[in-house]
Design a protein around this motif. Structure first.
Motif, short mmCIF file in Angstrom:
data_model
loop_
_atom_site.label_atom_id
_atom_site.label_comp_id
_atom_site.label_asym_id
_atom_site.label_seq_id
_atom_site.Cartn_x
_atom_site.Cartn_y
_atom_site.Cartn_z
N THR A 148 74.06 111.53 -15.29
CA THR A 148 74.96 112.83 -15.85
C THR A 148 74.48 114.20 -15.34
N TYR A 149 73.31 114.00 -14.49
CA TYR A 149 73.02 115.46 -13.76
C TYR A 149 72.34 115.12 -12.54
N THR A 150 72.63 116.03 -11.39
CA THR A 150 71.95 115.82 -10.26
C THR A 150 70.44 116.19 -10.29
N GLY A 151 70.00 115.53 -9.09
CA GLY A 151 68.53 115.96 -8.99
C GLY A 151 67.71 114.84 -8.08
N ASP A 152 66.50 114.94 -8.08
CA ASP A 152 65.52 114.05 -7.47
C ASP A 152 64.45 113.49 -8.49
N PHE A 153 64.90 112.43 -8.61
CA PHE A 153 64.24 111.66 -9.85
C PHE A 153 63.08 110.70 -9.34
N ARG A 154 62.11 110.38 -10.05
CA ARG A 154 60.97 109.49 -9.67
C ARG A 154 61.01 108.20 -10.53
N LEU A 155 60.49 106.92 -9.79
CA LEU A 155 60.48 105.75 -10.40
C LEU A 155 58.88 105.27 -10.43
N ILE A 156 58.42 105.20 -11.55
CA ILE A 156 56.89 104.88 -11.41
C ILE A 156 56.85 103.81 -12.01
N CYS A 157 55.46 103.22 -11.98
CA CYS A 157 55.27 101.72 -12.68
C CYS A 157 54.44 102.24 -13.87
N ASN A 158 54.65 101.70 -14.95
CA ASN A 158 53.75 101.98 -15.98
C ASN A 158 53.09 100.74 -16.52
N GLU A 159 53.04 99.71 -15.70
CA GLU A 159 52.06 98.55 -16.17
C GLU A 159 51.07 98.72 -14.91
N TYR A 160 49.75 98.45 -15.68
CA TYR A 160 48.80 98.43 -14.54
C TYR A 160 49.03 97.15 -13.57
N CYS A 161 49.20 97.22 -12.33
CA CYS A 161 49.49 95.89 -11.46
C CYS A 161 48.41 96.05 -10.36
N GLY A 162 47.37 96.71 -10.26
CA GLY A 162 46.28 96.44 -9.35
C GLY A 162 45.62 97.76 -8.89
N PRO A 163 45.23 97.65 -7.56
CA PRO A 163 44.68 98.97 -7.13
C PRO A 163 45.38 100.03 -6.61
N GLY A 164 46.74 99.59 -6.18
CA GLY A 164 47.75 100.47 -5.55
C GLY A 164 48.82 100.95 -6.67
N HIS A 165 48.50 100.68 -7.87
CA HIS A 165 49.28 100.96 -8.95
C HIS A 165 49.99 102.43 -9.09
N HIS A 166 48.92 103.21 -8.91
CA HIS A 166 49.14 104.71 -8.97
C HIS A 166 49.92 105.23 -7.76
N SER A 167 49.99 104.40 -6.67
CA SER A 167 50.92 104.88 -5.70
C SER A 167 52.25 104.19 -5.60
N MET A 168 52.72 103.61 -6.88
CA MET A 168 53.78 102.66 -6.66
C MET A 168 54.92 103.61 -7.33
N ILE A 169 55.39 104.55 -6.18
CA ILE A 169 56.47 105.49 -6.88
C ILE A 169 57.70 105.37 -5.80
N GLY A 170 58.67 105.42 -6.49
CA GLY A 170 60.06 105.29 -5.99
C GLY A 170 60.97 106.64 -6.05
N LYS A 171 62.12 106.38 -5.34
CA LYS A 171 63.01 107.62 -5.48
C LYS A 171 64.26 107.42 -5.77
N ILE A 172 64.92 108.24 -6.65
CA ILE A 172 66.31 107.96 -6.87
C ILE A 172 67.14 109.64 -6.67
N VAL A 173 68.03 109.37 -5.93
CA VAL A 173 68.45 111.09 -5.67
C VAL A 173 70.00 111.18 -6.34
N VAL A 174 70.34 111.89 -7.07
CA VAL A 174 71.64 111.97 -7.69
C VAL A 174 72.34 113.11 -7.08
#
Ligand SMILES: [Cu+2]
Length: 176
Positions: A148-174
């Motif tokens: 419903t509004y434009t912008g740059d959004f982030r997709l993060i992982c909020n279930e611990y899934c290993g040493p790279g968990h914190h770097s699991m960041i996706g992007k959605i642009v509206v």
């Protein structure tokens, strides 16, 4: 002192007035909480409900690939940038440790999101609106989504899934 069995017929004895009052109070509170639970789901900005279908990681990957191929417009750090047609199906995959693809969506259009994991349990968490879903491999989570509004959004992982968990960041642009 031993515990004695209550007198015979205790269950049919008249309940005292103050005890009755307490039972009434507890019943009213329980019913109010139940009603609030339903209301909260409807008007409290809770996570929307979704439908779940059985799939396999291989099958889901194939479906996602076919969809991305159709709508891919570029690549960003090895991750496809996909701009699906408005009101169409969108595929999102979580794997250790990234979200694919980068999505470009249109404001006001309705999308049918299919989300799954190919390996471990991940948490699909759209920020900053804080929409959260648990994503198990082997299931296709389908939710209807209308930005419903434009912008740059982030997709993060909020279930611990290993040493790279914190770097699991996706992007959605509206976009407009
Ligand atoms: Cu994770």
């Amino acid at each position: 002192m031993a515990i004695l069995a209550p007198e015979k017929g205790w269950f049919h004895k008249k309940v005292a007035k103050d005890e009755k009052m307490w039972i009434m109070c507890a019943t009213v509170v329980a019913l109010a909480l139940f009603a609030i639970m339903v209301l909260w789901h409807l008007v409290g900005k809770q996570n929307p409900s979704y439908t779940v279908y059985n799939t396999s990681p291989d099958e889901f990957y194939k479906m996602a690939q076919a969809n991305w191929k159709k709508y891919q417009i570029g690549e960003e750090a090895g991750i496809p940038v996909v701009k699906p047609a408005p009101d169409s199906d969108v595929y999102v995959i979580g794997t250790t440790w990234r979200w694919e693809p980068v999505l470009i969506l249109k404001k006001g259009a309705k999308y049918r999101f299919h989300v799954s994991s190919l390996d471990l349990l991940h948490g699909f968490s759209l920020q900053p609106m804080n929409m959260n879903f648990l994503i198990h491999p082997g299931y296709d989570y389908v939710l209807t989504f209308k930005p419903t509004y434009t912008g740059d959004f982030r997709l993060i992982c909020n279930e611990y899934c290993g040493p790279g968990h914190h770097s699991m960041i996706g992007k959605i642009v509206v976009e407009d």
